[in-house]
Design a protein around this motif. Sequence first.
Motif, PDB file in Angstrom:
ATOM      1  N   THR A  73       0.824  -1.202   0.000  1.00  0.00           N
ATOM      2  CA  THR A  73       0.000   0.000   0.000  1.00  0.00           C
ATOM      3  C   THR A  73       0.866   1.263   0.000  1.00  0.00           C
ATOM      4  O   THR A  73       0.527   2.251  -0.655  1.00  0.00           O
ATOM      5  CB  THR A  73      -0.973  -0.018   1.187  1.00  0.00           C
ATOM      6  N   ALA A  74       1.997   1.237   0.666  1.00  0.00           N
ATOM      7  CA  ALA A  74       2.896   2.393   0.704  1.00  0.00           C
ATOM      8  C   ALA A  74       3.441   2.744  -0.692  1.00  0.00           C
ATOM      9  O   ALA A  74       3.810   3.887  -0.943  1.00  0.00           O
ATOM     10  CB  ALA A  74       4.049   2.128   1.666  1.00  0.00           C
ATOM     11  N   ASP A  75       3.480   1.764  -1.593  1.00  0.00           N
ATOM     12  CA  ASP A  75       4.009   1.974  -2.951  1.00  0.00           C
ATOM     13  C   ASP A  75       2.919   2.277  -3.974  1.00  0.00           C
ATOM     14  O   ASP A  75       3.216   2.523  -5.152  1.00  0.00           O
ATOM     15  CB  ASP A  75       4.781   0.731  -3.419  1.00  0.00           C
ATOM     16  N   LEU A  76       1.667   2.263  -3.569  1.00  0.00           N
ATOM     17  CA  LEU A  76       0.545   2.376  -4.495  1.00  0.00           C
ATOM     18  C   LEU A  76       0.634   3.608  -5.394  1.00  0.00           C
ATOM     19  O   LEU A  76       0.620   3.499  -6.619  1.00  0.00           O
ATOM     20  CB  LEU A  76      -0.776   2.369  -3.718  1.00  0.00           C
ATOM     21  N   LYS A  77       0.718   4.779  -4.833  1.00  0.00           N
ATOM     22  CA  LYS A  77       0.700   6.001  -5.624  1.00  0.00           C
ATOM     23  C   LYS A  77       1.888   6.066  -6.588  1.00  0.00           C
ATOM     24  O   LYS A  77       1.731   6.427  -7.760  1.00  0.00           O
ATOM     25  CB  LYS A  77       0.673   7.237  -4.730  1.00  0.00           C
ATOM     26  N   ALA A  78       3.070   5.703  -6.122  1.00  0.00           N
ATOM     27  CA  ALA A  78       4.260   5.757  -6.979  1.00  0.00           C
ATOM     28  C   ALA A  78       4.144   4.809  -8.173  1.00  0.00           C
ATOM     29  O   ALA A  78       4.490   5.161  -9.297  1.00  0.00           O
ATOM     30  CB  ALA A  78       5.513   5.440  -6.162  1.00  0.00           C
ATOM     31  N   VAL A  79       3.621   3.605  -7.933  1.00  0.00           N
ATOM     32  CA  VAL A  79       3.456   2.633  -9.023  1.00  0.00           C
ATOM     33  C   VAL A  79       2.370   3.117  -9.988  1.00  0.00           C
ATOM     34  O   VAL A  79       2.524   3.022 -11.210  1.00  0.00           O
ATOM     35  CB  VAL A  79       3.134   1.225  -8.466  1.00  0.00           C
ATOM     36  N   GLN A  80       1.284   3.660  -9.457  1.00  0.00           N
ATOM     37  CA  GLN A  80       0.231   4.205 -10.322  1.00  0.00           C
ATOM     38  C   GLN A  80       0.757   5.357 -11.178  1.00  0.00           C
ATOM     39  O   GLN A  80       0.492   5.415 -12.384  1.00  0.00           O
ATOM     40  CB  GLN A  80      -0.957   4.688  -9.482  1.00  0.00           C
ATOM     41  N   ASP A  81       1.504   6.259 -10.575  1.00  0.00           N
ATOM     42  CA  ASP A  81       2.050   7.401 -11.314  1.00  0.00           C
ATOM     43  C   ASP A  81       3.007   6.951 -12.414  1.00  0.00           C
ATOM     44  O   ASP A  81       2.957   7.456 -13.538  1.00  0.00           O
ATOM     45  CB  ASP A  81       2.762   8.370 -10.368  1.00  0.00           C
ATOM     46  N   ALA A  82       3.863   5.988 -12.108  1.00  0.00           N
ATOM     47  CA  ALA A  82       4.812   5.478 -13.107  1.00  0.00           C
ATOM     48  C   ALA A  82       4.080   4.788 -14.250  1.00  0.00           C
ATOM     49  O   ALA A  82       4.428   4.968 -15.426  1.00  0.00           O
ATOM     50  CB  ALA A  82       5.801   4.516 -12.448  1.00  0.00           C
ATOM     51  N   GLY A  83       3.052   4.017 -13.942  1.00  0.00           N
ATOM     52  CA  GLY A  83       2.288   3.309 -14.962  1.00  0.00           C
ATOM     53  C   GLY A  83       1.489   4.244 -15.852  1.00  0.00           C
ATOM     54  O   GLY A  83       1.380   4.033 -17.062  1.00  0.00           O
ATOM     55  N   ARG A  84       0.945   5.280 -15.271  1.00  0.00           N
ATOM     56  CA  ARG A  84       0.142   6.243 -16.023  1.00  0.00           C
ATOM     57  C   ARG A  84       0.981   6.863 -17.150  1.00  0.00           C
ATOM     58  O   ARG A  84       0.487   7.080 -18.259  1.00  0.00           O
ATOM     59  CB  ARG A  84      -0.389   7.328 -15.085  1.00  0.00           C
ATOM     60  N   LEU A  85       2.235   7.120 -16.883  1.00  0.00           N
ATOM     61  CA  LEU A  85       3.125   7.711 -17.887  1.00  0.00           C
ATOM     62  C   LEU A  85       3.423   6.740 -19.035  1.00  0.00           C
ATOM     63  O   LEU A  85       3.730   7.168 -20.142  1.00  0.00           O
ATOM     64  CB  LEU A  85       4.443   8.152 -17.238  1.00  0.00           C
ATOM     65  N   LEU A  86       3.330   5.444 -18.775  1.00  0.00           N
ATOM     66  CA  LEU A  86       3.654   4.433 -19.785  1.00  0.00           C
ATOM     67  C   LEU A  86       2.499   4.160 -20.740  1.00  0.00           C
ATOM     68  O   LEU A  86       2.713   3.710 -21.856  1.00  0.00           O
ATOM     69  CB  LEU A  86       4.089   3.136 -19.099  1.00  0.00           C
ATOM     70  N   GLY A  87       1.276   4.349 -20.304  1.00  0.00           N
ATOM     71  CA  GLY A  87       0.119   4.242 -21.178  1.00  0.00           C
ATOM     72  C   GLY A  87      -0.385   2.836 -21.446  1.00  0.00           C
ATOM     73  O   GLY A  87       0.050   1.843 -20.851  1.00  0.00           O
TER      74      GLY A  87
END
Length: 148
Positions: A73-87
Motif C-alpha cells: 500500500t505504501a508503494d501504491l501512488k508511486a506505481v500508479q504514477d509510473a504506470g500512467r506515464l507508460l500508457g
Amino acid sequence: MLNKLLTITALCLYGSVAMAQNCAITIEGNDKMQFNTKEIKIDAGCKEFEVTLKHVGKLPKVAMGHAFALVKTADLKAVQDAGRLLGLASSFLPKDDARLIAHIDLIGGGETASVKFAVSKLKKGGDYTFFCPFTGHHVMMIGKVVVG
C-alpha cells in the motif's frame, strides 16, 4: 461399533477438507468499472497464489480494459504514477519495477488471464493493495490483500 467408526472417519475426512488451503481466486471486472470483490484473503500456508482476472463485460480493452496489480500500500501512488506515464501499450504498469509484486496485463470484454506468485513475497499482517491500473479505474477498482 461400526457406525461409530464410520462417523469418526467421516468427521476426520470432513475436518481435513475444511482445513484445505485455498490458494487461488477469480476476480471479475465489468463494463461498469467494478471488481466483484474488495478483499483477497491469502492463507500464509500457501506456497503460491493464483489470481485469475475475468472480464465479464463486452467492451474492448482500449475502451474499458482491466488489469490487475498487487503492491504494498505504501508503494501504491508511486506505481500508479509510473504506470500512467507508460500508457495503454504497457497496461499502465511499470513491469520492471520491483515494487510491483504481481500483475496481469490489460484484458477486454470476454477475456480471462491469470498470474501466479510466491506467497513468500508477502508478509503476514502486511499492508497490501490490489487495483486496476487503467487510468482512472483505480478509484473504484481497488481492494485489500490480507495474508493470514
